[in-house]
Motif scaffolding. Structure first.
Motif, PDB file in Angstrom:
ATOM      1  N   THR A  42       0.210 -52.071 -10.724  1.00 25.88           N
ATOM      2  CA  THR A  42       0.993 -53.154 -10.200  1.00 25.88           C
ATOM      3  C   THR A  42      -0.149 -54.128  -9.491  1.00 25.88           C
ATOM      4  O   THR A  42      -0.048 -55.459  -9.962  1.00 25.88           O
ATOM      5  CB  THR A  42       2.158 -53.152  -9.491  1.00 25.88           C
ATOM      6  N   ALA A  43      -0.943 -53.398  -9.141  1.00 25.33           N
ATOM      7  CA  ALA A  43      -2.156 -54.514  -8.679  1.00 25.33           C
ATOM      8  C   ALA A  43      -2.724 -55.209  -9.367  1.00 25.33           C
ATOM      9  O   ALA A  43      -3.476 -56.263  -9.037  1.00 25.33           O
ATOM     10  CB  ALA A  43      -3.199 -53.438  -7.793  1.00 25.33           C
ATOM     11  N   GLU A  44      -2.745 -54.800 -10.815  1.00 21.54           N
ATOM     12  CA  GLU A  44      -3.615 -55.518 -11.680  1.00 21.54           C
ATOM     13  C   GLU A  44      -2.933 -57.011 -11.984  1.00 21.54           C
ATOM     14  O   GLU A  44      -3.400 -58.086 -12.228  1.00 21.54           O
ATOM     15  CB  GLU A  44      -3.517 -54.842 -13.070  1.00 21.54           C
ATOM     16  N   ILE A  45      -1.669 -57.129 -11.909  1.00 25.35           N
ATOM     17  CA  ILE A  45      -0.944 -58.286 -12.088  1.00 25.35           C
ATOM     18  C   ILE A  45      -0.816 -59.062 -10.898  1.00 25.35           C
ATOM     19  O   ILE A  45      -1.436 -60.252 -10.880  1.00 25.35           O
ATOM     20  CB  ILE A  45       0.556 -57.764 -12.508  1.00 25.35           C
ATOM     21  N   ILE A  46      -0.969 -58.218  -9.708  1.00 22.11           N
ATOM     22  CA  ILE A  46      -0.777 -59.099  -8.314  1.00 22.11           C
ATOM     23  C   ILE A  46      -2.207 -59.706  -8.195  1.00 22.11           C
ATOM     24  O   ILE A  46      -2.342 -60.813  -7.888  1.00 22.11           O
ATOM     25  CB  ILE A  46      -0.800 -58.060  -7.292  1.00 22.11           C
ATOM     26  N   THR A  47      -3.456 -59.093  -8.539  1.00 23.79           N
ATOM     27  CA  THR A  47      -4.679 -59.676  -8.366  1.00 23.79           C
ATOM     28  C   THR A  47      -4.934 -60.617  -9.708  1.00 23.79           C
ATOM     29  O   THR A  47      -5.951 -61.319  -9.547  1.00 23.79           O
ATOM     30  CB  THR A  47      -5.887 -58.803  -8.299  1.00 23.79           C
ATOM     31  N   SER A  48      -4.284 -60.630 -10.544  1.00 24.02           N
ATOM     32  CA  SER A  48      -4.682 -61.377 -11.775  1.00 24.02           C
ATOM     33  C   SER A  48      -4.731 -63.146 -11.504  1.00 24.02           C
ATOM     34  O   SER A  48      -5.389 -63.820 -12.210  1.00 24.02           O
ATOM     35  CB  SER A  48      -3.554 -61.360 -12.877  1.00 24.02           C
ATOM     36  N   GLY A  49      -4.063 -63.625 -10.619  1.00 22.42           N
ATOM     37  CA  GLY A  49      -4.129 -64.893 -10.165  1.00 22.42           C
ATOM     38  C   GLY A  49      -5.466 -65.280  -9.256  1.00 22.42           C
ATOM     39  O   GLY A  49      -5.442 -66.596  -9.161  1.00 22.42           O
ATOM     40  N   ILE A  50      -6.167 -64.296  -9.005  1.00 18.95           N
ATOM     41  CA  ILE A  50      -7.366 -64.624  -7.900  1.00 18.95           C
ATOM     42  C   ILE A  50      -8.691 -64.064  -8.437  1.00 18.95           C
ATOM     43  O   ILE A  50      -9.411 -64.940  -8.544  1.00 18.95           O
ATOM     44  CB  ILE A  50      -7.264 -64.182  -6.737  1.00 18.95           C
ATOM     45  N   ILE A  51      -8.683 -62.965  -9.363  1.00 15.13           N
ATOM     46  CA  ILE A  51     -10.049 -62.287  -9.493  1.00 15.13           C
ATOM     47  C   ILE A  51     -10.529 -63.262 -10.568  1.00 15.13           C
ATOM     48  O   ILE A  51     -11.965 -63.474 -10.750  1.00 15.13           O
ATOM     49  CB  ILE A  51      -9.808 -61.018 -10.084  1.00 15.13           C
ATOM     50  N   PRO A  52      -9.840 -63.571 -11.685  1.00 16.24           N
ATOM     51  CA  PRO A  52     -10.587 -64.645 -12.709  1.00 16.24           C
ATOM     52  C   PRO A  52     -11.377 -65.756 -12.072  1.00 16.24           C
ATOM     53  O   PRO A  52     -12.327 -65.808 -12.460  1.00 16.24           O
ATOM     54  CB  PRO A  52      -9.696 -64.809 -13.577  1.00 16.24           C
ATOM     55  N   ASN A  53     -10.874 -66.540 -11.054  1.00 13.00           N
ATOM     56  CA  ASN A  53     -11.391 -67.507 -10.774  1.00 13.00           C
ATOM     57  C   ASN A  53     -12.633 -67.234  -9.602  1.00 13.00           C
ATOM     58  O   ASN A  53     -13.282 -67.784  -9.363  1.00 13.00           O
ATOM     59  CB  ASN A  53     -10.164 -68.460  -9.775  1.00 13.00           C
TER      60      ASN A  53
END
Length: 631
Positions: free
Chosen positions: A466-477
């Motif tokens: 689930t951490a992949e979804i949670i961090t999807s909003g910040i890691i790419p930026n």
């Protein structure tokens, strides 16, 4: 489901309320009622103390006992000791006792900051709140038949303050507990004026001194300072029946439970057995739920799954029910926590830049179907949340610390970035500027330290996919502005141990609050807690202003002052960008196999009380027959 069972169960017995008990817990100047014995109490609603408490209004007093509640748990366990940093405790156990050990009083699932008798049948305190005396129910006893005594209470406080970081901070102002008799114990405090402390002493889990200081079946001395897989002696409505370490634990209802007739036991604790099965994979857990027999009630935290995947045959046939509940309790802040024990996260400008890099709106659209909401406060959905500009008493409080606070706190309303296709470039450009002020610059596409040339790195620590979804909003930026941002997912045991020892760059934290904040704020935010392994100050906040506000909150003289102080604390935490607020689900989403009897109403405060549900034998048999071939 572990948290639900650990936090909502319990029982109280009311022998009768004394006339004239008024708002002593709310107003420090009360003298007439200060040393009267009281049963039910509230830090918010004084009327709780003036009306008899017979049972919770929402329960079915005639709910039948029987059947098995099957629950699924993600991860593993290796200990039955939830009070120490080492080990992973089994489902059903919490640091407030869970379903095995009772507390002196029990917090109400129906009203905030309200408690009713459990092991203690009444308590009293002087008008200056300098101590509290609890009187134990003479019927309270351990599962081996031995009575629960004041000596057990004294020993429990002493040992828990020694071995448990949470209890050490929670009861920091308690200097000692003294047994006045077999059934009376006095707690003495190091300062007067803490109006919450007499009340929260009721949260103390009471442990059996004679069992922990005894020997096991092999003659070995037990040690509460170590993990154990020997089923401990308890006092609650359930005890361990069987277990397979890391895989399964089964709890059985205690037939001669001493508190079965207490008012808040009425209509509750209805399942004969509670079976927890452990899974290492969330998808495997969901597949098991679809088949039935392994998980009966599932709180669905995945919005995508809630919207897209509940179309299997049992749902279409009405054998699995989807239902949303609403809760009046404060939403537990969920946020990216950056470990400020690491020098690169200590600069406020860096933390603000990291906040600007989080694109919640795109994440909400692509992963959550626009159904989630973003946190804007550490006390979301309550009067304690800071809003607008500081004014009135809150402003007076903050003026005392003006020189140590960001100037914008006094002149601008705190707002998190709202991403649109047009604003993304703007926010990332501002993030780069803030990094530049903090001593970082972009070279060859990498954000590096101007002096050392080392790249800024962040490893996000996760405990499940689930951490992949949670961090999807910040890691790419973060990667867009040259930061080497990665995600590392580890197994549950390693994840818990690393969090407890603050061995991470960044992770997701949750911070539950109550409508009457007090001593627990030390464990969340204080400088002292930052250095104590296992404390809830995950980010390592060390801020004299925060420390001062926490102390003021603990000693607030009335509700009005408490609200103003908490709003001030909320504002200081937000403006210092100690965390990056994430999101919450506006409703509690549950799916359950249609074998339960459920009270028509559920408690307004916590939203759902599974312990008030019961199993309908006819429905259970019909479902078992219908789906037996699939299992």
């Amino acid at each position: 489901m572990q948290a639900l069972h650990g936090s909502t169960r319990g029982g109280r017995k009311v022998a009768g309320l004394l006339a004239g008990v008024t708002a002593a817990l709310l107003i420090a100047s009360v003298s007439a009622g200060a040393q009267e014995w009281r049963t039910s109490s509230s830090l918010i609603d004084p009327e709780v103390e003036t009306k008899p408490f017979e049972r919770y209004d929402y329960v079915n007093p005639d709910a039948p006992k029987g059947g098995t509640l099957n629950s699924a748990v993600f991860g593993t366990f290796d200990s039955f000791n939830p009070f120490i940093v080492r080990g992973t405790p089994a489902a059903g156990l919490t640091f407030f006792g869970g379903i095995l050990w009772e507390t002196l009083m029990q917090q109400s699932p129906d009203e905030p900051s309200t408690s009713h008798p459990l092991i203690a049948e009444a308590f009293k305190y002087p008008e200056d709140y300098s101590s509290a005396t609890y009187r134990l129910d003479p019927d309270a006893h351990w599962h081996d038949g031995e009575p629960i005594t004041a000596e057990d209470v004294v020993w429990s406080l002493d040992v828990l303050k020694e071995i448990s970081p949470q209890h050490n901070r929670y009861f920091a102002n308690v200097t000692e507990a003294v047994a006045l008799s077999d059934h009376e114990v006095e707690f003495r405090f190091d300062q007067a004026g803490n109006r919450e402390l007499p009340h929260i002493m009721g949260d103390l889990p009471v442990l059996p001194k004679h069992w922990w200081e005894g020997t096991d079946a092999r003659g070995r001395q037990r040690n509460i300072r170590e993990p154990t897989l020997e089923p401990p002696l308890g006092s609650g409505p359930y005890r361990i029946k069987s277990f397979d370490p890391g895989s399964e634990i089964v709890w059985e209802r205690v037939e001669d439970y001493w508190g079965a007739d207490l008012p808040v036991s009425i209509g509750r604790n209805n399942f004969d057995l509670q079976r927890y099965t452990y899974f290492q994979d969330d998808n495997a857990e969901f597949l098991a739920f679809q088949k039935g027999g392994t998980e009966d009630i599932r709180r669905e935290v995945s919005t995508r799954r809630w919207v897209q995947n509940y179309d299997f045959p049992a749902v279409e046939a009405g054998d699995v029910v989807k239902r949303e509940f609403e809760s009046a309790s404060i939403e537990a802040m969920q946020a990216f926590v950056f470990n400020m024990r690491e020098p690169r996260f200590q600069d406020r400008r860096v933390r603000e830049a990291l906040t600007l890099a989080y694109n919640f709106e795109e994440q909400n659209r692509t992963h959550f179907f626009g159904l989630n909401k973003r946190f804007s406060s550490y006390f979301e959905k309550s009067e304690l949340a800071a809003t607008g500009l500081p004014e009135g008493r809150e402003l007076e409080i903050l003026e005392e610390f003006r020189e140590a606070l960001p100037p914008d706190l006094f002149t601008e309303e705190f707002k998190l970035p709202v991403y649109t296709p047009r604003t993304e470039r703007e926010y990332l450009r501002e993030a780069v500027r803030l990094f530049g002020e903090a001593g970082w610059e972009i070279r060859d596409g990498r954000m590096v330290n101007k002096e050392t040339g080392r790249q800024f790195t962040i490893e996000f620590l996760g405990g499940s996919p689930t951490a992949e979804i949670i961090t999807s909003g910040i890691i790419p930026n973060l990667r867009k502005i040259g930061i080497a941002a990665t995600l590392r997912i580890v197994d549950t045991s390693q994840y818990i141990q690393r969090l407890q020892n603050f061995d991470f760059d960044a992770t997701t934290g949750r911070f539950a609050q109550t409508n009457s904040p007090g001593n627990e704020q030390r464990d969340y935010w204080s400088s002292e807690a930052a250095d104590i392994p296992g404390s809830r100050n995950m980010g390592g906040i060390k801020d004299p202003v925060v420390d001062a506000l926490v102390d003021k909150i603990i000693y607030a003289e009335d509700r009005e002052e408490l609200v103003a102080l908490t709003r001030a604390l909320d504002r200081v935490l937000l403006w210092n960008y100690y965390m990056v607020p994430q999101y919450y689900q506006p409703t509690m989403r549950f799916a359950y196999w249609n074998k339960f009897g459920i009270p028509e109403e559920q408690p307004d405060y916590i939203g759902v009380d599974i312990d008030s549900w019961w199993i309908d034998p006819e429905r259970e048999r019909a479902l078992a027959a219908k789906y037996r071939s699939q299992n």
